[in-house]
Write an enzyme that holds these catalytic residues in place. Structure first.
Site, PDB file in Angstrom:
ATOM      1  N   LEU A 149      -2.869  -0.956   9.243  1.00  0.00           N
ATOM      2  CA  LEU A 149      -2.576  -0.091   8.111  1.00  0.00           C
ATOM      3  C   LEU A 149      -3.808  -0.095   7.215  1.00  0.00           C
ATOM      4  CD1 LEU A 149       1.057  -1.221   7.140  1.00  0.00           C
ATOM      5  CD2 LEU A 149       0.389   0.784   8.491  1.00  0.00           C
ATOM      6  N   ASP A 150      -4.104   1.051   6.609  1.00  0.00           N
ATOM      7  CA  ASP A 150      -5.214   1.105   5.666  1.00  0.00           C
ATOM      8  C   ASP A 150      -5.002   0.075   4.560  1.00  0.00           C
ATOM      9  OD1 ASP A 150      -6.167   3.252   7.105  1.00  0.00           O
ATOM     10  OD2 ASP A 150      -5.338   4.748   5.730  1.00  0.00           O
ATOM     11  N   ARG A 151      -6.088  -0.335   3.947  1.00  0.00           N
ATOM     12  CA  ARG A 151      -6.023  -1.342   2.896  1.00  0.00           C
ATOM     13  C   ARG A 151      -4.959  -1.013   1.843  1.00  0.00           C
ATOM     14  NH1 ARG A 151     -11.121  -3.930  -0.310  1.00  0.00           N
ATOM     15  NH2 ARG A 151      -9.947  -5.099  -1.859  1.00  0.00           N
TER      16      ARG A 151
END
Length: 344
Positions: A149-151
């Protein structure tokens, strides 16, 4: 074996070249044969270290062309101590057994160490939490990251703790759920309301020409183009008037592929970027002019894209049971949604 890190040999594998593989580069052929446990860069390092032999003689040229009938031996090192190291970072654990762990990742937590984020990541936290229960994945005692997942995206993630679980989960994610065993659903707060209540965005993604760290919808024939398909459903609409005058919507997105930034790029592509997205939603910040001043300030200062991985379902690699996990929308995003829901 004597190599760059002088680790002991953990396993010796012998692989034969078939007719279909003749003429391929040695590193490419070996990486394909050992996937997903050993990456191509790891194979190249082992070749340079003299860990790959042909008829007892070390082969140190990664680009060497393999021939039908050749038999190569590769010495895989024992699992080493984790690099990066474990850190006592709190985890919201939804489930854990000997094979895997499922967590609700908070926004702001980077998944894997990299430039600018060598510490304080989910991997650091998992190494500390799991300790000796991790087995050597790809030659390193570490958690097996099979998706990311993106940051600044929150939500459910599954991570493998064993080689066997890593291989099975990696295969499931590579299949993108075509077998029916993998299900991923996200909720996103987006600018405007899509014309249709539900739809499919089938648009290939590649690297952006303006910034190589970003992605963009690209022509299917471009060398780096990768098929990307997102199904969306409008859950809620916010603002008065007909749909084309409403300000925002809450949508559910389900992935049939798992490309980098896929939902963020696809929603922006159809004119409805995720609220708070600093990379793909900048051109839509003028929509805040239609908000009451106090609400506009809240939206402008919201520190991330309003995107949450709500649901993840997969087949357990050991028991074959379908596991299903949901994570509630986090409080910061709930408050933002309430602001939009209050619009007349």
């Amino acid at each position: 074996m004597s190599g760059p890190d002088s680790r002991a040999v953990g396993e010796m594998k012998e692989l034969a070249v078939d007719a279909a593989s003749e003429g391929r580069r040695l590193d490419q052929w070996l990486a394909a044969a050992l996937a997903p446990d050993v990456s191509r860069s790891r194979v190249q390092a082992l070749i340079r270290a003299g860990a790959v032999t042909l008829a007892g003689t070390a082969v140190t040229e990664a680009k060497r062309k393999v021939a039908n009938g050749e038999r190569y031996a590769i010495a895989l090192p024992e699992a080493e101590a984790p690099e990066p190291r474990g850190e006592a970072i709190p985890l919201d654990i939804l489930y854990e057994d000997d094979s895997l762990i499922v967590v609700d990742k908070p926004a702001g937590l980077v998944v894997h160490p990299g430039p600018g984020n060598w510490t304080g990541t989910l991997v650091n936290a998992l190494i500390h939490h799991c300790g000796d229960t991790l087995s050597g994945i790809g030659g390193v005692r570490r958690p097996g990251i099979v998706h990311r997942l993106d940051r600044e995206t929150s939500g459910v993630m599954v991570v493998a703790k064993t080689d066997r679980a890593h291989r099975a989960l990696a295969a499931a994610f590579a299949d993108h759920g075509r077998s029916g065993d993998l299900e991923r659903a996200y909720v996103a707060l987006v600018w405007g309301v899509p014309e249709r209540a539900s739809g499919v965005i089938d648009a290939p993604l590649g690297r952006s020409t303006r910034d190589r760290t970003l992605r963009a919808v690209v022509p299917a024939g471009r060398p780096d183009a990768r098929r990307a398909l997102t199904r969306y459903t409008v859950l809620e609409r916010y603002g008065a008037g007909p749909p084309d005058e409403q300000i925002a919507a809450l949508v559910e997105c389900r992935l049939e592929t798992g490309r980098t930034h896929q939902i963020r790029v696809h929603m922006a592509h159809i004119g409805h970027p995720v609220v708070g997205d600093p990379d793909y939603g900048r051109a839509f910040r003028t929509k805040m002019n239609r908000l009451p001043p106090d609400m506009a300030e809240k939206v402008a200062t919201f520190p991330r894209q309003a995107l949450h991985a709500r649901l993840l379902a997969f087949r357990h690699p050991e028991t074959a049971t379908i596991m299903r996990f949901e994570a509630p929308i986090p409080s910061d995003m709930v408050e933002l949604i309430r602001c939009f829901a209050a619009l007349a």
